[in-house]
Every structure is written in structure tokens, then in C-alpha cells.
Design a protein around this motif. Structure first.
Motif, PDB file in Angstrom:
ATOM      1  N   ASP A 182       0.817  -1.213   0.000  1.00 24.53           N
ATOM      2  CA  ASP A 182       0.000   0.000   0.000  1.00 24.53           C
ATOM      3  C   ASP A 182       0.851   1.263   0.000  1.00 24.53           C
ATOM      4  N   ILE A 183       1.951   1.250   0.732  1.00 26.10           N
ATOM      5  CA  ILE A 183       2.700   2.510   0.834  1.00 26.10           C
ATOM      6  C   ILE A 183       3.647   2.704  -0.337  1.00 26.10           C
ATOM      7  N   CYS A 184       3.974   1.648  -1.082  1.00 21.26           N
ATOM      8  CA  CYS A 184       4.851   1.826  -2.235  1.00 21.26           C
ATOM      9  C   CYS A 184       4.110   2.690  -3.259  1.00 21.26           C
ATOM     10  N   PRO A 185       4.673   3.847  -3.619  1.00 20.14           N
ATOM     11  CA  PRO A 185       3.937   4.743  -4.508  1.00 20.14           C
ATOM     12  C   PRO A 185       3.970   4.286  -5.965  1.00 20.14           C
ATOM     13  N   VAL A 186       4.825   3.309  -6.278  1.00 17.24           N
ATOM     14  CA  VAL A 186       4.914   2.810  -7.649  1.00 17.24           C
ATOM     15  C   VAL A 186       4.653   1.305  -7.633  1.00 17.24           C
ATOM     16  N   GLY A 187       4.999   0.630  -8.701  1.00 18.87           N
ATOM     17  CA  GLY A 187       4.722  -0.803  -8.787  1.00 18.87           C
ATOM     18  C   GLY A 187       5.894  -1.672  -8.402  1.00 18.87           C
ATOM     19  N   ALA A 188       6.814  -1.139  -7.583  1.00 15.64           N
ATOM     20  CA  ALA A 188       7.977  -1.931  -7.191  1.00 15.64           C
ATOM     21  C   ALA A 188       7.572  -3.033  -6.226  1.00 15.64           C
ATOM     22  N   LEU A 189       6.686  -2.709  -5.302  1.00 18.25           N
ATOM     23  CA  LEU A 189       6.192  -3.709  -4.354  1.00 18.25           C
ATOM     24  C   LEU A 189       4.700  -3.885  -4.605  1.00 18.25           C
ATOM     25  N   THR A 190       4.322  -5.060  -5.084  1.00 14.36           N
ATOM     26  CA  THR A 190       2.915  -5.337  -5.324  1.00 14.36           C
ATOM     27  C   THR A 190       2.570  -6.668  -4.656  1.00 14.36           C
ATOM     28  N   SER A 191       1.293  -6.985  -4.686  1.00 17.98           N
ATOM     29  CA  SER A 191       0.845  -8.202  -4.017  1.00 17.98           C
ATOM     30  C   SER A 191       1.173  -9.419  -4.870  1.00 17.98           C
ATOM     31  N   LYS A 192       1.851 -10.398  -4.282  1.00 20.18           N
ATOM     32  CA  LYS A 192       2.240 -11.579  -5.051  1.00 20.18           C
ATOM     33  C   LYS A 192       1.018 -12.435  -5.395  1.00 20.18           C
ATOM     34  N   PRO A 193       0.152 -12.743  -4.422  1.00 19.13           N
ATOM     35  CA  PRO A 193      -0.997 -13.581  -4.788  1.00 19.13           C
ATOM     36  C   PRO A 193      -1.940 -12.885  -5.777  1.00 19.13           C
ATOM     37  N   TYR A 194      -1.940 -11.569  -5.799  1.00 16.52           N
ATOM     38  CA  TYR A 194      -2.891 -10.817  -6.633  1.00 16.52           C
ATOM     39  C   TYR A 194      -2.256 -10.434  -7.973  1.00 16.52           C
ATOM     40  N   ALA A 195      -1.046 -10.901  -8.235  1.00 18.23           N
ATOM     41  CA  ALA A 195      -0.338 -10.470  -9.449  1.00 18.23           C
ATOM     42  C   ALA A 195      -1.140 -10.821 -10.705  1.00 18.23           C
ATOM     43  N   PHE A 196      -1.321  -9.827 -11.558  1.00 17.92           N
ATOM     44  CA  PHE A 196      -1.977  -9.982 -12.871  1.00 17.92           C
ATOM     45  C   PHE A 196      -3.412 -10.492 -12.747  1.00 17.92           C
ATOM     46  N   VAL A 197      -4.075 -10.219 -11.640  1.00 16.09           N
ATOM     47  CA  VAL A 197      -5.424 -10.737 -11.447  1.00 16.09           C
ATOM     48  C   VAL A 197      -6.486  -9.776 -11.966  1.00 16.09           C
ATOM     49  N   ALA A 198      -6.380  -8.509 -11.620  1.00 13.21           N
ATOM     50  CA  ALA A 198      -7.443  -7.585 -12.008  1.00 13.21           C
ATOM     51  C   ALA A 198      -6.916  -6.155 -12.043  1.00 13.21           C
ATOM     52  N   ARG A 199      -7.680  -5.285 -12.642  1.00 10.88           N
ATOM     53  CA  ARG A 199      -7.394  -3.854 -12.626  1.00 10.88           C
ATOM     54  C   ARG A 199      -8.316  -3.174 -11.620  1.00 10.88           C
ATOM     55  N   PRO A 200      -7.839  -2.126 -10.986  1.00 11.61           N
ATOM     56  CA  PRO A 200      -8.664  -1.536  -9.920  1.00 11.61           C
ATOM     57  C   PRO A 200     -10.031  -1.062 -10.402  1.00 11.61           C
ATOM     58  N   TRP A 201     -10.135  -0.634 -11.646  1.00 14.33           N
ATOM     59  CA  TRP A 201     -11.435  -0.105 -12.084  1.00 14.33           C
ATOM     60  C   TRP A 201     -12.449  -1.207 -12.377  1.00 14.33           C
ATOM     61  N   GLU A 202     -11.992  -2.464 -12.352  1.00 15.16           N
ATOM     62  CA  GLU A 202     -12.938  -3.560 -12.571  1.00 15.16           C
ATOM     63  C   GLU A 202     -13.599  -3.995 -11.277  1.00 15.16           C
ATOM     64  N   LEU A 203     -13.113  -3.491 -10.157  1.00 15.02           N
ATOM     65  CA  LEU A 203     -13.514  -4.054  -8.878  1.00 15.02           C
ATOM     66  C   LEU A 203     -14.665  -3.289  -8.252  1.00 15.02           C
ATOM     67  N   LYS A 204     -15.546  -4.048  -7.622  1.00 17.82           N
ATOM     68  CA  LYS A 204     -16.607  -3.441  -6.819  1.00 17.82           C
ATOM     69  C   LYS A 204     -16.086  -3.367  -5.392  1.00 17.82           C
ATOM     70  N   LYS A 205     -16.135  -2.191  -4.819  1.00 16.24           N
ATOM     71  CA  LYS A 205     -15.541  -2.005  -3.499  1.00 16.24           C
ATOM     72  C   LYS A 205     -16.618  -1.929  -2.438  1.00 16.24           C
ATOM     73  N   THR A 206     -16.463  -2.742  -1.404  1.00 17.78           N
ATOM     74  CA  THR A 206     -17.456  -2.800  -0.334  1.00 17.78           C
ATOM     75  C   THR A 206     -16.759  -2.609   1.003  1.00 17.78           C
ATOM     76  N   ASP A 207     -17.391  -1.849   1.869  1.00 19.04           N
ATOM     77  CA  ASP A 207     -16.809  -1.635   3.189  1.00 19.04           C
ATOM     78  C   ASP A 207     -17.117  -2.828   4.088  1.00 19.04           C
ATOM     79  N   GLY A 208     -16.074  -3.359   4.693  1.00 17.07           N
ATOM     80  CA  GLY A 208     -16.274  -4.517   5.556  1.00 17.07           C
ATOM     81  C   GLY A 208     -15.516  -4.387   6.858  1.00 17.07           C
ATOM     82  N   ILE A 209     -15.659  -5.420   7.659  1.00 13.89           N
ATOM     83  CA  ILE A 209     -14.937  -5.516   8.927  1.00 13.89           C
ATOM     84  C   ILE A 209     -14.197  -6.851   8.924  1.00 13.89           C
TER      85      ILE A 209
END
Lengths: 679, 214
Positions: free
Chosen positions: A194-221
Motif C-alpha cells: 500500500d505505501i509503495c507509490p509505484v509498482g515496485a512492491l505489489t501483491s504476489k498472490p494478486y499479481a496480474f489478477v485484475a485492474r482496480p477499475w474492474e472491482l466493486k468495493k465494499t466496506d467490511g470488517i
């Protein structure tokens, strides 16, 4: 206070604030890469340059303290030109691989380049290439993209407390990494993404899975520990793809623990998506009516005292309340929400909650930990304690099994008898403190002498002045997200779980309860398992009712502080699975004990009637304490067994994380690290 | 962390490092300079002690990773903070070098005074083709360094800790030949200059202000 002018707007701001903060106060957004409000100031990206009158050159606003009467200009030709220059330098070595970069669409550099980037490059030399680092199974690195803002280094060192990342070599050969190849040993490593401002550190399990604009965002706990971290559930279609933290200063700030973030792939595996009924020793797929018939048939003629229900650690308050009312209608008082058998005195709320509150840790001035390893039991609370240690003096001592908590702790020993030992030197530290606090963990309560420990801790707290009219320093750290809610709504009466086992009841209803030894259930006991994962409970069940995981239902959860929070449905439960309170409500009709609500609103209204705390959403009023009568229990009957660590494996503590391949990899990675360390 | 392998650069990181008695004697007064909570300040002097010990014991002035870890433990700081310092300063070699580490200054004053000749002579005398390489006999490693702060007597060839000053091609050849023979010529100016006084002796302040009494 200093009075400054930002682009003609006058603002007053505390002395010592930075020019950048003054600009934000005036509503001016300053582009930045290295600056992060929760980290120390590095001042090395130079993107936040502004013009200040009487200063000859552009000034990095993040590191410049305000002075009275300063005139700051954030949008002059000089500023724009300077930022364009900085951007051009940053882009010299940054690859043009946005189309294949997972940060694309939520990348600070991409966004800022829209404002300050040039439409062409003047750079014709070779670009720098940097070898990727292996930071373990969670964080993927593409180090060529790194712009060397050093946010990750500062996060690991300051917030996570694992100083393992650094910048080695210098100039063009400078690299961010661990120097020696190793996975990060932090439970907060996902926040690096989250704090990496560029794509140097990204999520390994989520790699190449989706683009942010494709996602429906829901607030959860989050429910994978009892912190109740606020999360954002990102789903595409029926699938939850990732979980990110949501800002809540009082709970998780903007961080999230690794299990809560990465166990998300467990939501797709080992799911219960239809009813099952055991016939001739084997489970067979069934319809809802068939499953209900099987249970109703078993219930017929059973006395209320011969049935019991156990609530699991991930249960929402609504389903527990509905189940409680169903059992009341069936004439059974036998309810237990503590699979671990932890002692709890539900007669007063402050006997079982984290009364100081998480944010309150920052006000405390001495801390005693008892039978708890907050790093594994609640990494975000551990981070808050660590944050407190970074400020003024904060003596911390602990009774329990020694562990590395990322801050300095004086380990007093692991014997319960220490609680009654009035000669401990640390007691004087607590006495001298103005706002001392004590945290007692499940490792101290989930044992045969748990009630005595609870009473002894309270007595100790009282004797050293932790319970004050304006300060409540007694804290119970829970691990189960459902626990406080369950105690609030009274899911603890009649026979306790051990009495229900071994034939103590003829019908046992498990509401997502998987964390106890199911082999101890009596052979003739009919087991109903209502839950979402095919785990221990489902394996023993005679009837399986497929329920919804926490991302698939609207649910109320009460965190360890006693904070009531609501999570929203992000996706629908798979297959035949249904929201849990609806299952209970439907079954109640089948056995002719129809519960009086058809909507979750009606259920909640009744719940709020039963206990008004459920109406107090998100807000946590803090109380001092006037009545220092302690919880039930003989404070002198302490056992001799040492306090043992309660969480053996941080990454796998519940059906969801046990089903998660990512969490399995983390477990393996930790095991490998320990094996190397043992050599 | 104590694996024994030839890294990608083709050298072996020693599995262990421990300070010897001579190093310990050098460390004690260094640590005494810093208060207990600020021991990390001693990281640079300690890395020098490591290099000196490696020179004594292995004929190669460098800092193995195991030694960085040892320093980190001794100073109570995270290992990565030591790695950062050791890799930042080019005075610390993070891989093995020859017995004689030739550090050639090519910054402007040395260059104006003929450092190119010195570099060429070094290359031909040692057989090293490029900076950063070690000679076939393992005796010499040649490194290009920035200003070493002795511009008055430029050009400078630093061999391990010692400055050889006022170098030219022939003097460089002679120096390397002597090193190969196992001799260590006296350091300092190679043309007989007194410290950094003018060549041929002082030109000012040769007499006292007032003439001596008759």
C-alpha cells in the motif's frame, strides 16, 4: 501557532508543522512520493517542491517547518517547472511498463506524471535495471520500477519494527532490499504494498489478477482476529479478489495485518455450497428441506437440556442472536461461545473487553502484558504498542513465554504465581505511572485456572492503581472476532462446551465452530454444522447447513474493545449457501417456533432491545471505573503450569486461513526461516 | 545465515568471522568514545578494524558479510544498517581484493598532473585490463577512486593504507616491481619532497625575520 499564507489563503497551524501540512490545511494538494504522514520525513523525492517568498530556491515542503508570516506558493511557474524537472529525472530510470504493471490505475507516479510528466523523453542512454528481490510469499518485487523513495525501509523499521530493509550501495547502483536473501519476518508486510507509490512492491498472490477499475468495493470488517480492522473488500463478479485496509484512526489506522489481507483466497476453497446429510455413516448431498427434516426429526422429543449450541470465532452477532432465540424457543439454555474454554465473566462488560481502547494505548505510560503475544494475536494492536514505544518512555513488562514483540519488553517469567507476587519490581513502575495498563491474553485465560487468573489480574490491577475513576487500564485481548459480541448478547449459559462433549447433549449445533477437538463429541451426539468451510466441524457433522463467510453477509461484529461495527455484503454466498441468520430463521419456522423477524433490520432492532450496546455503532465511549469489584473467580487458586503461547501459527487460525494456499505458503516460509535460524 | 557458497560474483563468503586479539585491542578504545546507547556510531571505525584484520589474516582488505553481522551484534544494531554503511563507502570492499589494493586517484588535480600515465603504467605492470579487477597472480586489485585529499602532491597512488605521491609512469612501474618482490617502499613523496613543501626544498621562510645578531 504560526500564521502562514498558502496561495493567498491564510491558515493557522501549529508550530513545528511542515509547509506541506500547512498547504494541506489550506486545501492545496502537494504531490509527493517519499513523504508519508505516518513515517519519518526523508525528503528525498523532491516532488513536493514549493515556492516560499524570500527563499531563493524551490523548497521541499515536506521537510520545511513553517515560520510565522511565511508566504507559500504551491502553483507558480517556478514550482511547476521544478516539479516537471523532478518528474523527468524520476522517469529516466522508471520503465515504461505500465500496461503490465499491477500498480496501473492506482499508481502515484502514473497519476503525477499526468500532471507533471512530459509527452516525450529526452533521455537516450540505457535505463538502469535492478535485480528483483525475494521478500517472501506475500510481496512481489519489480525493483527496476523503484524510485527509491525509501517508504518501505522506513515502514519496516519504524512501524513494523523489523529493520530488515535497507538501501545498499549508492548513486546509480543504490538498491532497496534486504542485502541477504530473506523473507520479511513481519505480520504487517502487506502494508508495504500500500505505501509503495509505484509498482515496485505489489501483491504476489494478486499479481496480474485484475485492474482496480474492474472491482466493486465494499466496506467490511475483518474477522480473522478480534481487532475489527476496517477493510475494503474488492470483488469482481462473485469472487472476492483482494482485501485492503480502510482508514480508521481508532482501530487500524491505515494498516492491515497479513492474515486479514491475504487469507482472501481461502474464501474460494473448501467451501460448503450445499446441504449435506449423513446417512449410513456417509455424507450425502441434500436439499434445504431434507436437511431441516433431518434435524427436526432428531429434535422431536428431545428435552431442551439435551441440546446445545456452540458459536465459532467468526460468527456475526445477528446469527448468534437468532440461534440463541431459537434455542430459547426450544427450551435450551445450553449456549457457549468459547471453544477454547477461556474464562469470561459476562456480568460486567469491562470484565471482558479492551477497556483502554486501542487508540488509548497511545496515552498509556506503563504496560504489563500477561499471557499474551500481541504480535501474533493482534498484530495491529502490537503495532499500536510499538508506536507508543517510539515516543516518550514507555516501560513494558510481560508475564508469559518470551517472544520478539518488535519492542523492548522486560520478561518477568511465565509462571502464574507471579500475579500474586507483590515483590515484583515492575509493580512499582505501574504504581508510579499515571495511566498504566495491563493486557491479559487468551493464553492466560484459556486454561483450567482461567477464572482465577482473571480474578488475580484484576486484583493486581486494582492494587497498583490501574483502575481509576478517569482511566480504565484493565484490558482483555481477544482473538476471536465473535467473542465480545457473543458475550454481549449472552451466548453463554447453561452447559459449557466441555459438558456438552462426551454425550452431555444429544444434539449439538455448531455455528462455524471448528477450533476444538471434535473427536471429544459423544459418539451418539447428533451434530449440526452451520458454516462456510469444510473444516473440522463439518467433518464430524451429521447435517451440514451451508452458511456465508464474512464477506458474503451483512453482519455486526464487536471487536475486543467492545466497538460495534457493521460489515456489508460484498458477494453472495456460493451455491445453496445462505446468510446465517436466515438459515436459523427458516429452520425456526420448520420446527414451529418461528422467530419474530423477517428482515435483518427487524432482527437488529430486537438485538438492540436485548442489549443497547448494539445500537452504538462505531463509537466507543471510554469509561473510567468507579466500582472496582472484580470478576468472579478465586484469585488465590492459581495453577502452576506456565503461561504458554496461545497462537501457535499466526497464519492459520481459522477455517478461512486454513483453506488459503497463500497462508499455507507463509506457514511454510516461517517454518523454513525457523529451521535456518536453528542451525 | 552461515552458508558456505561461492556467490554470483565467484567468490566465497567466509562462514564465520570473529575479531582476533589485536582487533579487540583496537576496538576497545573506539567503543569507549561512544555512550552505551550510541554504540552504532562506531560502525565505520569497526569496519576498518575488520578490513585490517582481513589484511593481516587473509592478505585481502575486505569486509565479508559474516564480519558485518559480527559488527552488528557487537554494536547492537540491525545487520541491514551495517550492510548499508559498508556498501555505501567505496573505502570498504565487499568482495575480496588482492594483497595490494591499488587505489588510483583520477580526479581533476591528479589527472592534470598525469594520473593517466600512472593508470597506464599500473595496467601494464600488473596485467589488469580494467578498474575493479584483480591481477592473475592475485597480488593486485586496481580501483579508481575519487579525490583522496592529497592534491598538493598529485598524482596519488594509494596502496592499501599508504599514499605514494608525486607518481609518474616510471615510479609506478618501480613501485609495483618492488611490491612484487615483497618489498614495501617507504610511503610519501616519491621524488624526495619534504611532506608537501615545494619540490627541491622550501622557497619561503628560509631565513628568520630578523638577521641574526652579529
Amino acid at each position: 501557532m504560526a500564521k502562514v499564507t498558502v496561495d493567498g489563503i491564510e491558515v493557522e497551524i501549529a508550530n513545528g508543522s511542515s509547509v506541506l501540512q500547512a498547504a494541506e490545511a489550506a486545501g492545496k494538494e502537494i504531490p509527493r512520493f517519499c513523504y508519508h504522514e505516518r513515517l519519518s520525513i526523508a525528503g528525498n523525492c523532491r516532488m513536493c517542491l514549493v515556492e516560499i517568498e524570500k527563499m531563493p530556491k524551490p523548497v521541499a515542503s515536506c521537510g520545511q517547518p513553517v515560520g510565522d508570516g511565511m508566504v507559500i506558493k504551491t502553483d507558480t511557474e517556478m514550482v511547476r517547472k521544478a516539479r516537471r524537472g523532478v518528474m523527468e529525472f524520476l522517469l529516466i530510470n522508471h520503465p515504461l511498463d505500465c500496461p503490465i504493471c499491477d500498480q496501473g490505475g492506482e499508481c502515484d507516479l502514473q497519476d503525477q506524471a499526468m500532471g507533471y510528466g512530459s509527452d516525450h523523453s529526452r533521455y537516450t542512454e540505457n535505463k538502469r535495471a535492478v535485480k528483483d528481490k525475494n521478500l517472501g510469499p506475500l510481496v512481489k518485487t519489480v525493483m527496476t520500477r523503484c524510485i527509491q523513495c525509501t517508504r518501505c525501509i522506513r515502514f519496516a523499521t519504524e512501524i513494523a519494527g523489523v529493520p530488515e530493509l535497507g538501501a545498499t550501495a549508492r548513486g546509480e547502483t543504490m538498491e532497496v532490499g534486504t542485502y541477504v536473501e530473506k523473507a520479511l519476518t513481519s505480520e504487517l508486510s502487506g502494508n508495504l504494498i500500500d505505501i509503495c507509490p509505484v509498482g515496485a512492491l505489489t501483491s504476489k498472490p494478486y499479481a496480474f489478477v485484475a485492474r482496480p477499475w474492474e472491482l466493486k468495493k465494499t466496506d467490511g470488517i475483518d474477522v480473522l482476529d478480534a481487532v475489527g480492522a476496517n477493510i475494503r473488500i474488492d470483488a469482481r463478479g462473485p469472487e472476492v479478489l483482494r482485501i485492503l485496509p480502510r482508514l480508521n484512526e481508532d482501530v487500524n489506522e491505515e494498516w492491515l495485518a497479513d492474515k486479514s489481507r491475504f487469507a482472501v483466497d481461502g474464501l474460494k476453497r473448501r467451501r460448503l455450497d450445499s446441504c449435506w446429510v449423513r446417512r449410513d455413516g456417509k455424507l450425502h448431498k441434500a436439499t434445504w428441506p431434507e436437511a431441516f427434516d433431518a434435524i427436526a426429526g432428531k429434535l422431536r422429543g428431545l428435552d431442551g437440556s439435551r441440546i446445545g449450541a456452540v458459536a465459532g470465532n467468526l460468527a456475526d452477532a445477528e446469527s448468534m442472536f437468532a440461534l440463541k432465540e431459537l434455542f430459547a424457543a426450544l427450551g435450551s439454555p445450553n449456549l457457549d461461545c468459547r471453544q477454547d474454554g477461556a474464562a469470561a465473566d459476562a456480568t460486567r462488560r469491562d470484565f471482558y473487553t479492551f477497556n483502554t481502547s486501542i487508540a488509548g494505548i497511545e496515552e498509556a505510560d506503563a504496560l504489563l502484558l500477561i499471557g499474551t503475544n500481541p504480535r501474533h494475536e493482534a498484530p495491529l494492536i502490537n503495532a499500536r504498542i510499538r508506536k507508543r514505544t517510539q515516543g516518550a518512555r514507555f516501560p513494558i513488562a510481560a508475564i508469559g513465554a518470551p517472544a520478539d514483540l518488535t519492542y523492548k519488553v522486560e520478561w518477568l517469567g511465565d509462571s502464574p504465581s507471579l500475579l500474586a507476587d507483590g515483590s515484583l519490581a515492575f509493580l512499582q513502575v505501574l504504581r508510579d505511572a499515571k495511566k498504566p495498563m495491563v493486557i491479559v491474553g487468551q493464553g492466560a485465560l484459556a486454561r483450567p485456572d482461567g477464572a482465577s487468573v482473571l480474578a488475580a489480574v484484576w486484583k493486581l490491577a486494582e492494587s497498583v492503581g490501574i483502575l481509576l475513576p478517569d482511566w480504565h487500564g484493565f484490558n482483555v485481548l481477544h482473538i476471536a472476532a465473535a467473542r465480545v459480541g457473543a458475550l454481549d448478547l449472552g451466548f453463554l449459559s447453561g452447559k459449557a462446551l466441555p459438558e456438552m462433549l462426551g454425550g452431555g447433549v444429544d444434539l449439538l449445533w455448531l455455528l462455524g465452530a471448528d477450533e476444538f477437538d471434535t473427536a471429544k463429541i459423544g459418539a451418539d451426539t447428533f451434530v449440526v454444522y452451520q458454516g462456510h468451510h469444510g473444516d473440522r466441524g463439518a467433518a464430524r457433522a451429521d447435517v451440514i447447513l451451508p452458511g456465508a463467510a464474512y464477506t458474503e453477509k451483512n453482519g455486526t461484529y464487536v471487536n475486543t474493545e467492545g466497538r460495534v461495527q457493521r460489515s456489508l455484503l460484498a458477494t453472495h454466498p456460493p451455491g445453496e449457501a445462505r446468510e446465517d441468520w436466515k438459515i436459523v430463521r427458516a429452520f425456526s419456522e420448520r420446527v414451529g417456533k418461528k422467530l419474530p423477524y423477517d428482515s435483518i433490520e427487524a432482527l437488529r432492532a430486537r438485538l438492540e432491545q436485548a442489549n443497547p450496546v448494539f445500537a452504538r455503532l462505531d463509537i466507543l465511549p471510554r469509561f473510567g471505573i468507579s466500582d472496582t469489584t472484580g470478576p468472579a473467580g478465586d484469585a488465590t487458586a492459581l495453577g502452576s503450569a506456565p503461561f504458554a503461547p496461545f497462537v501457535q501459527n499466526y497464519y492459520q487460525t481459522d477455517p478461512i486461513s486454513r483453506a488459503s494456499p497463500t497462508m499455507a505458503e507463509c506457514t511454510e516460509s516461517v517454518r523454513a526461516t525457523l529451521a535456518v535460524a536453528a542451525e | 545465515m552461515a552458508e558456505h557458497h561461492a556467490g554470483e560474483d565467484g567468490f566465497v563468503q567466509p562462514a564465520h568471522f570473529a575479531f582476533d586479539a589485536e582487533s579487540e585491542a583496537a576496538i576497545a578504545p573506539i567503543l569507549a568514545k561512544y555512550p552505551p546507547s550510541r554504540q552504532a556510531s562506531a560502525v565505520i571505525p569497526l569496519l576498518y578494524v575488520v578490513q585490517k584484520q582481513m589484511q593481516r589474516t587473509a592478505d585481502s582488505r575486505w569486509v565479508p558479510r559474516a564480519a558485518m553481522d559480527t559488527v552488528a551484534v557487537r554494536l547492537g544494531m540491525p545487520p541491514i544498517r551495517v550492510y548499508e554503511v559498508a556498501t555505501f563507502y567505496f573505502m570498504f570492499n565487499t568482495k575480496p581484493v588482492g594483497k595490494f589494493h591499488l587505489q588510483l586517484c583520477t580526479t581533476t588535480p591528479c589527472w592534470l598532473r598525469g594520473s593517466d600515465d600512472m593508470v597506464a603504467a599500473c595496467k601494464s605492470a600488473t596485467g589488469i585490463a580494467h578498474f575493479g579487477e584483480t591481477s592473475a597472480d592475485g597480488l593486485f586489485t586496481m580501483t579508481e577512486v575519487e579525490c583522496v585529499g592529497a592534491c598538493v602532491n598529485a598524482p596519488i597512488l594509494q596502496v592499501n593504507d599508504d599514499f605514494y605521491e608525486d607518481m609518474d609512469a616510471k615510479l609506478t612501474m618501480d613501485l609495483i616491481a618492488a611490491l612484487k618482490r615483497g618489498e614495501i617502499p617507504p610511503r610519501g613523496s616519491m621524488i624526495g619532497r619534504q611532506t608537501s613543501a615545494p619540490v627541491g626544498g622550501p622557497t619561503t621562510l628560509t631565513t628568520l625575520d630578523s638577521p641574526p645578531a652579529e
